[in-house]
Design a protein around this motif. Structure first.
Motif, PDB file in Angstrom:
ATOM      1  N   GLY A  84      15.399 -55.752 -33.311  1.00  0.00           N
ATOM      2  CA  GLY A  84      15.004 -57.267 -32.904  1.00  0.00           C
ATOM      3  C   GLY A  84      13.841 -57.571 -33.970  1.00  0.00           C
ATOM      4  N   PHE A  85      13.122 -58.735 -33.639  1.00  0.00           N
ATOM      5  CA  PHE A  85      12.393 -59.449 -33.575  1.00  0.00           C
ATOM      6  C   PHE A  85      11.319 -60.152 -33.027  1.00  0.00           C
ATOM      7  N   GLN A  86      10.425 -59.864 -33.331  1.00  0.00           N
ATOM      8  CA  GLN A  86       8.743 -60.901 -32.638  1.00  0.00           C
ATOM      9  C   GLN A  86       8.670 -61.807 -33.343  1.00  0.00           C
ATOM     10  N   LEU A  87       7.437 -62.733 -33.386  1.00  0.00           N
ATOM     11  CA  LEU A  87       6.442 -63.204 -33.682  1.00  0.00           C
ATOM     12  C   LEU A  87       5.496 -63.465 -32.791  1.00  0.00           C
ATOM     13  N   GLU A  88       4.597 -63.733 -33.350  1.00  0.00           N
ATOM     14  CA  GLU A  88       3.277 -63.271 -32.744  1.00  0.00           C
ATOM     15  C   GLU A  88       2.643 -63.788 -33.547  1.00  0.00           C
ATOM     16  N   PHE A  89       1.307 -64.134 -32.280  1.00  0.00           N
ATOM     17  CA  PHE A  89       0.352 -65.347 -32.268  1.00  0.00           C
ATOM     18  C   PHE A  89      -0.966 -64.533 -32.019  1.00  0.00           C
ATOM     19  N   ASP A  90      -2.041 -64.610 -32.938  1.00  0.00           N
ATOM     20  CA  ASP A  90      -3.642 -63.874 -32.554  1.00  0.00           C
ATOM     21  C   ASP A  90      -4.449 -64.948 -32.445  1.00  0.00           C
ATOM     22  N   GLU A  91      -5.774 -64.241 -32.993  1.00  0.00           N
ATOM     23  CA  GLU A  91      -7.044 -64.999 -32.735  1.00  0.00           C
ATOM     24  C   GLU A  91      -7.497 -63.670 -33.666  1.00  0.00           C
ATOM     25  N   ILE A  92      -7.706 -64.091 -34.932  1.00  0.00           N
ATOM     26  CA  ILE A  92      -8.313 -63.255 -35.734  1.00  0.00           C
ATOM     27  C   ILE A  92     -10.089 -63.834 -35.841  1.00  0.00           C
ATOM     28  N   LEU A  93     -10.915 -63.276 -35.839  1.00  0.00           N
ATOM     29  CA  LEU A  93     -12.116 -63.576 -35.943  1.00  0.00           C
ATOM     30  C   LEU A  93     -11.950 -65.211 -36.101  1.00  0.00           C
ATOM     31  N   GLY A  94     -11.996 -65.569 -34.440  1.00  0.00           N
ATOM     32  CA  GLY A  94     -11.804 -67.458 -34.385  1.00  0.00           C
ATOM     33  C   GLY A  94     -10.895 -67.802 -35.112  1.00  0.00           C
ATOM     34  N   ASP A  95     -10.147 -66.937 -36.324  1.00  0.00           N
ATOM     35  CA  ASP A  95      -9.065 -67.833 -36.478  1.00  0.00           C
ATOM     36  C   ASP A  95      -7.672 -67.817 -36.055  1.00  0.00           C
ATOM     37  N   SER A  96      -6.613 -68.273 -35.888  1.00  0.00           N
ATOM     38  CA  SER A  96      -5.341 -68.217 -35.472  1.00  0.00           C
ATOM     39  C   SER A  96      -4.327 -67.597 -36.815  1.00  0.00           C
ATOM     40  N   MET A  97      -3.788 -66.707 -36.235  1.00  0.00           N
ATOM     41  CA  MET A  97      -2.879 -65.617 -36.654  1.00  0.00           C
ATOM     42  C   MET A  97      -1.487 -65.249 -36.302  1.00  0.00           C
ATOM     43  N   ILE A  98      -0.220 -65.756 -37.537  1.00  0.00           N
ATOM     44  CA  ILE A  98       1.375 -65.615 -36.752  1.00  0.00           C
ATOM     45  C   ILE A  98       1.405 -65.061 -37.858  1.00  0.00           C
ATOM     46  N   ALA A  99       2.839 -63.945 -36.959  1.00  0.00           N
ATOM     47  CA  ALA A  99       3.074 -63.001 -37.503  1.00  0.00           C
ATOM     48  C   ALA A  99       4.502 -63.027 -37.114  1.00  0.00           C
ATOM     49  N   PHE A 100       5.012 -62.422 -38.369  1.00  0.00           N
ATOM     50  CA  PHE A 100       6.671 -62.711 -37.573  1.00  0.00           C
ATOM     51  C   PHE A 100       7.603 -61.068 -38.345  1.00  0.00           C
ATOM     52  N   ARG A 101       7.144 -60.167 -37.051  1.00  0.00           N
ATOM     53  CA  ARG A 101       7.704 -58.873 -37.519  1.00  0.00           C
ATOM     54  C   ARG A 101       9.744 -59.868 -37.434  1.00  0.00           C
ATOM     55  N   ALA A 102      10.333 -58.800 -39.015  1.00  0.00           N
ATOM     56  CA  ALA A 102      11.378 -59.911 -39.901  1.00  0.00           C
ATOM     57  C   ALA A 102      12.222 -57.756 -39.295  1.00  0.00           C
ATOM     58  N   LEU A 103      11.723 -56.627 -38.973  1.00  0.00           N
ATOM     59  CA  LEU A 103      12.366 -55.664 -38.192  1.00  0.00           C
ATOM     60  C   LEU A 103      11.792 -54.986 -37.380  1.00  0.00           C
ATOM     61  N   ASP A 104      11.898 -55.046 -36.262  1.00  0.00           N
ATOM     62  CA  ASP A 104      11.117 -54.501 -35.435  1.00  0.00           C
ATOM     63  C   ASP A 104      12.162 -53.616 -34.116  1.00  0.00           C
ATOM     64  N   TYR A 105      11.833 -51.930 -34.758  1.00  0.00           N
ATOM     65  CA  TYR A 105      12.311 -51.003 -34.442  1.00  0.00           C
ATOM     66  C   TYR A 105      11.954 -50.279 -33.434  1.00  0.00           C
ATOM     67  N   GLN A 106      12.561 -50.473 -32.026  1.00  0.00           N
ATOM     68  CA  GLN A 106      11.968 -48.754 -30.609  1.00  0.00           C
ATOM     69  C   GLN A 106      13.065 -47.924 -30.682  1.00  0.00           C
ATOM     70  N   TYR A 107      12.937 -47.051 -30.730  1.00  0.00           N
ATOM     71  CA  TYR A 107      13.357 -45.594 -29.840  1.00  0.00           C
ATOM     72  C   TYR A 107      13.092 -45.100 -28.723  1.00  0.00           C
ATOM     73  N   ALA A 108      14.324 -44.788 -27.898  1.00  0.00           N
ATOM     74  CA  ALA A 108      13.638 -44.548 -26.633  1.00  0.00           C
ATOM     75  C   ALA A 108      13.503 -43.495 -26.473  1.00  0.00           C
ATOM     76  N   ILE A 109      12.714 -43.012 -26.377  1.00  0.00           N
ATOM     77  CA  ILE A 109      12.277 -41.380 -25.987  1.00  0.00           C
ATOM     78  C   ILE A 109      13.105 -40.524 -24.476  1.00  0.00           C
ATOM     79  N   ASP A 110      12.641 -41.335 -23.708  1.00  0.00           N
ATOM     80  CA  ASP A 110      13.454 -41.297 -22.710  1.00  0.00           C
ATOM     81  C   ASP A 110      13.450 -42.643 -21.266  1.00  0.00           C
ATOM     82  N   ASP A 111      14.312 -42.695 -20.070  1.00  0.00           N
ATOM     83  CA  ASP A 111      13.834 -44.510 -20.066  1.00  0.00           C
ATOM     84  C   ASP A 111      12.165 -44.754 -19.218  1.00  0.00           C
ATOM     85  N   ASP A 112      11.116 -43.440 -19.422  1.00  0.00           N
ATOM     86  CA  ASP A 112       9.630 -44.186 -19.893  1.00  0.00           C
ATOM     87  C   ASP A 112       8.902 -44.637 -20.875  1.00  0.00           C
TER      88      ASP A 112
END
Length: 184
Positions: A75-103
């Motif tokens: 998938g993809f993700q858009l992140e909003f973070d505060e870094i040293l009091g400033d705002s940061m937007i990050a875009f995960r263009a390729l966001d991969y996850q592997y399901a080890i099990d159901d948890d």
């Protein structure tokens, strides 16, 4: 300069248009601890910088399973973070996850980040993490390690240190985020 509120609005509106069949739409809310290293060409300036802090973390994204086993998620993700009091937007263009099990799921990502320090800074954004699923129905807990590599901008501000080494001002942002994730 990246207009961060407009980017956020477009990403949120776009995520609402994605069909929900076998797709996870989710939002993360939490905190990040970050450490920033500077490459300005001015050692005195770098020594006087407060380079670690805690800030907010918020993200929205979509992902869906693929493959016969349905253990791989992309998938993809858009992140909003505060870094040293400033705002940061990050875009995960390729966001991969592997399901080890159901948890549990392990993940890795790559994308881009923009840090608003008065003059927009952009660079690569990459990392990985682990997610524990269904702490409560549809509520997960995640821990990510993220790295913003040489987030750069031109020396434009009057208080920027000057250097013959480079016309650019660089930050390396190493952060860890702990968050709750709600799947819709």
């Amino acid at each position: 300069m990246v207009n961060q509120p407009i980017v956020a609005f477009i990403a949120l509106a776009g995520s609402l248009l994605i069909p929900a069949q076998a797709t996870e739409i989710y939002a993360n809310v939490g905190v990040n601890y970050h450490d920033v290293s500077f490459d300005t060409g001015d050692a005195a300036f770098e020594a006087n910088q407060d380079d670690s802090d805690v800030g907010y973390h918020f993200a929205v994204g979509v992902r869906r399973p693929f493959g016969e086993s349905q253990k791989h998620w992309l998938g993809f993700q858009l992140e909003f973070d505060e870094i040293l009091g400033d705002s940061m937007i990050a875009f995960r263009a390729l966001d991969y996850q592997y399901a080890i099990d159901d948890d549990w799921r392990l993940g890795a990502f790559i994308g881009a980040a923009s840090l608003d320090t008065g003059a927009s800074q952009t660079g690569y954004h990459l990392g990985g993490g682990v997610t524990y699923l269904n702490v409560l129905p549809q509520l997960d807990i995640g821990l990510d390690l993220r790295y913003g590599d040489r987030v750069a901008r031109d020396r434009l501000l009057p208080d920027d240190p000057q250097s013959d080494k480079s016309p650019d001002f660089f930050y390396d942002v190493l952060s860890t985020s702990l968050y709750a994730s709600w799947r819709f």
